[in-house]
Motif scaffolding. Sequence first.
Motif, short mmCIF file in Angstrom:
data_model
loop_
_atom_site.label_atom_id
_atom_site.label_comp_id
_atom_site.label_asym_id
_atom_site.label_seq_id
_atom_site.Cartn_x
_atom_site.Cartn_y
_atom_site.Cartn_z
N ASN A 196 3.18 -35.31 27.22
CA ASN A 196 3.85 -34.08 28.03
C ASN A 196 3.47 -34.26 29.22
O ASN A 196 2.32 -34.26 29.84
CB ASN A 196 3.30 -32.66 27.36
N PRO A 197 4.31 -34.43 30.24
CA PRO A 197 3.99 -34.61 31.70
C PRO A 197 3.48 -33.54 32.37
O PRO A 197 2.68 -33.77 33.12
CB PRO A 197 5.55 -35.24 32.45
N ALA A 198 3.80 -32.38 31.88
CA ALA A 198 3.30 -31.15 32.56
C ALA A 198 1.83 -31.00 32.15
O ALA A 198 0.98 -30.57 33.10
CB ALA A 198 4.22 -29.96 31.92
N ALA A 199 1.48 -31.39 31.29
CA ALA A 199 0.15 -31.44 30.84
C ALA A 199 -0.82 -32.29 31.86
O ALA A 199 -1.86 -32.01 32.27
CB ALA A 199 -0.24 -32.16 29.39
N TRP A 200 -0.22 -33.41 32.20
CA TRP A 200 -0.90 -34.37 33.27
C TRP A 200 -0.90 -33.83 34.61
O TRP A 200 -2.04 -33.91 35.15
CB TRP A 200 -0.14 -35.76 33.14
N VAL A 201 0.02 -33.14 34.86
CA VAL A 201 0.09 -32.47 36.16
C VAL A 201 -0.88 -31.21 35.94
O VAL A 201 -1.77 -31.19 36.99
CB VAL A 201 1.63 -31.81 36.82
N GLY A 202 -1.08 -30.43 35.07
CA GLY A 202 -1.96 -29.31 35.05
C GLY A 202 -3.41 -29.93 34.98
O GLY A 202 -4.26 -29.30 35.40
N VAL A 220 -5.33 -19.35 19.53
CA VAL A 220 -6.33 -18.62 20.48
C VAL A 220 -6.82 -19.54 21.59
O VAL A 220 -7.08 -19.15 22.83
CB VAL A 220 -7.58 -18.26 19.71
N ILE A 221 -7.14 -21.15 21.34
CA ILE A 221 -7.34 -21.65 22.51
C ILE A 221 -6.34 -21.80 23.60
O ILE A 221 -6.51 -21.73 24.67
CB ILE A 221 -7.45 -23.09 21.79
N VAL A 222 -5.07 -21.71 23.00
CA VAL A 222 -4.07 -21.79 24.05
C VAL A 222 -4.07 -20.46 24.99
O VAL A 222 -4.25 -20.69 26.10
CB VAL A 222 -2.64 -21.87 23.19
N GLN A 223 -4.36 -19.46 24.01
CA GLN A 223 -4.27 -18.07 24.97
C GLN A 223 -5.38 -18.08 26.05
O GLN A 223 -5.13 -17.66 27.03
CB GLN A 223 -4.32 -16.96 23.85
N LEU A 250 0.27 -24.79 33.13
CA LEU A 250 0.78 -26.06 32.77
C LEU A 250 0.06 -26.45 31.48
O LEU A 250 0.44 -26.87 30.55
CB LEU A 250 0.78 -26.93 33.93
N LEU A 251 -1.33 -26.42 31.72
CA LEU A 251 -2.05 -27.02 30.51
C LEU A 251 -1.94 -26.33 29.42
O LEU A 251 -1.56 -26.71 28.18
CB LEU A 251 -3.56 -27.14 31.10
N GLY A 252 -1.92 -24.74 29.65
CA GLY A 252 -1.82 -23.93 28.54
C GLY A 252 -0.40 -24.07 27.74
O GLY A 252 -0.34 -24.08 26.48
N ASP A 253 0.65 -24.33 28.50
CA ASP A 253 1.74 -24.35 27.81
C ASP A 253 2.06 -25.53 27.08
O ASP A 253 2.72 -25.77 26.08
CB ASP A 253 2.83 -24.42 29.01
N ALA A 254 1.39 -26.59 27.74
CA ALA A 254 1.35 -28.00 27.08
C ALA A 254 0.60 -27.97 25.69
O ALA A 254 0.97 -28.40 24.59
CB ALA A 254 0.52 -28.89 28.05
N ARG A 297 0.17 -25.39 24.07
CA ARG A 297 1.04 -24.45 22.99
C ARG A 297 1.98 -25.23 22.26
O ARG A 297 2.19 -25.20 21.10
CB ARG A 297 1.49 -23.13 23.89
N GLU A 298 2.66 -26.02 23.39
CA GLU A 298 3.83 -26.77 22.54
C GLU A 298 3.19 -27.74 21.60
O GLU A 298 3.72 -28.15 20.59
CB GLU A 298 4.53 -27.63 23.66
N ALA A 299 1.97 -28.28 21.90
CA ALA A 299 1.55 -29.07 20.90
C ALA A 299 0.74 -28.68 19.68
O ALA A 299 1.04 -29.30 18.55
CB ALA A 299 0.36 -29.97 21.62
N ILE A 300 0.47 -27.41 19.71
CA ILE A 300 -0.17 -26.90 18.73
C ILE A 300 0.87 -26.01 17.72
O ILE A 300 0.67 -25.80 16.75
CB ILE A 300 -1.47 -26.20 18.92
#
Lengths: 298, 355
Positions: free
Chosen positions: A30-36, A216-219, A283-287, A289-292
């Motif tokens: 996920n590119p957003a994860a890299w940016v974050g 919970v980790i995402v949150q 960005l990191l949290g959303d990435a 969330r999408e992964a998990i």
Amino acid sequence: MSIAEAEAAQLSVEQPSGLWSDAWRRVRRNPAAWVGAGLLLFFVICAVFAPLLAPYGPQETVGSLAAVPPGPTAEYPFGLDEQGRDVLSRVIYGARLSLLVGLVSVAIGLSLGLVLGAVSGYFGGRVDGVIMRFMDLMLSIPGFLLAIGLVTLLGRGLFQIMFAIGITTVPIFARLLRGSILAQREADYVLAARSVGTPGFRLLTVHILPNSIAPVIVQATLAMATAIIDVAGLSFLGLGPNDPSLPEWGKFLAENAARLQNSAHLVFFPGFAVVFSVLAFNLLGDALREAIDPKLRA
Amino acid sequence: MPLLEVRDLQVRFSTRGKTVYAVNGISFDLDPGDTLGIVGESGCGKSVSSLAMLGILPKPAGRVHGGQVVFDGEDLLTLPDERLRHIRGNDIAMVFQDPMTSLNPVLTVSRQLTEALRTHLDLGKKEAAAEAASLLDRVGIPDARQRLRDYPHQFSGGMRQRVGITMAIACRPKVLIADEPTTALDVTIQAQILELLRTLVREEGMALILVTHDLGVVAGICERTHVMYAGRFVETAPTGELFANPRHPYTVGLLKSVPRLDAARKQRLDPIGGAPRDQTSEPTACAFAPRCAYASTESWEQLPVLRELDGATGPAAHRVACWNPVPEQDLVAAGIRQAPTGRQTGDQPDEERQA
């Protein structure tokens, strides 16, 4: 047994991967994860190596007192403030405080929330009812308002502020974990573990929790962003850390809001720092969330 | 004294003022080495009975309303939790239906297999792992030692069920309850898993309770079969006798709804009409009456109890809970039994059908 052997042979070719390594693979794509992650790394480096990176100390006076402090120059890229201090250095040191607040307050909220959520979800019944009604009560007060109230009550020490912000996140974590545990509690593998005599505490910590913790980790990641905004907000309202020497982004904004017309750099750079640090966590949290989150998986 | 003695077991579920009468008094004995089948359709209470015996009903909704489950002289239903926990997995263990969900996805197979060993047998980490490897080998998983480090999703369905069985037999329990152990598997894998269960029961001298909706499965493995409907046993007999001479209309209905190789080509399958009983009230009459062609006034008014047929007692006893057992000529008409004038008398169990 030849079919079994064939199956096994076929499977062993596949790369071994667990639930977490699977999630990790998705995050990496996920590119957003890299940016974050890049932004976050940048802020972490600023925080950790502030004394090396900052050209001056946060309180060091390098210019003269000025009603209209000079803007960015080659020598002072972020300009100087009205007391002649280097804004760049102060913003860099500010990263320490913001990250610390994010980390500690989320740690406080997370640990309380996890315990309450786990107890609530696992035991259910009356315990669950009491804990959850209390959480509802806390959620009925807007989080930031609650933080303001707590800071007013407890005082403006740095720890009190982190505690106040942490407390506002407790019901969010508790509810999230409870729901997640409820979904897992009656799962077949839990039943299977019970059927071989696994004791209750092990059941919760070894079997149920690791399968419920992902959301919970995402949150928690997203809560760090909120915590940074909250502490900036508290400072802006004059409820920030009472130690005036602490370089706090929100406090810069509050002190210099009136100078926006003449010395925009005093507001612009700290504001920029707040925005980007929050963006990094989001960005990191959303990435994550999408992964998990199985619901968001294609 | 039998190894396991279940007497009048009753289980109810209550949620928000509604009560579901899931199991309404079942009794049976189990001796070492016995293989017992419990057959019935979805929702008849067969799985709930097995969970109740182990004391792992979903709480707080499910609870045992009455009865006894006596194992080794102790009533499991009244034992303190801690004591019961030591019996679970150690003396009585269970294999679950869906191997895709009954293994914990975040733990390695090794962690899950050694769970029971370390809980009950006080083995060290290394000993437990070695034992787990030899158990995996035993159930036919190649490269057992290597595969201990793998996660459940790295195994196929059949292999996972072997792991599930390994988990259950790790401490060499005296009673193994298998709840639909083959339902989620391919037919070829089903046969392998059943063969494995049969071997384990024979070699370890375990008693097996096989819970299933598949008549073919009990035919292949169980000495004795109980047919369950609406939380009660409606017919119980040695498996061969049950297939050759079913007397309860429900059993007959089940047999008629299964395709048969020896049936005439054009013969249609004959499903049981109607729907299973709504279990939200306690049965006071024959629960099958609304779906039964033989129902009489008595069926609608009084609860039938299991009664011996033909005077046979002991292990050969054939009991039916029915006011109007299916007459012999109807069995002949349904093709379940040969006409008495045929090549053999109908009393002989039909060997083909047992195979």
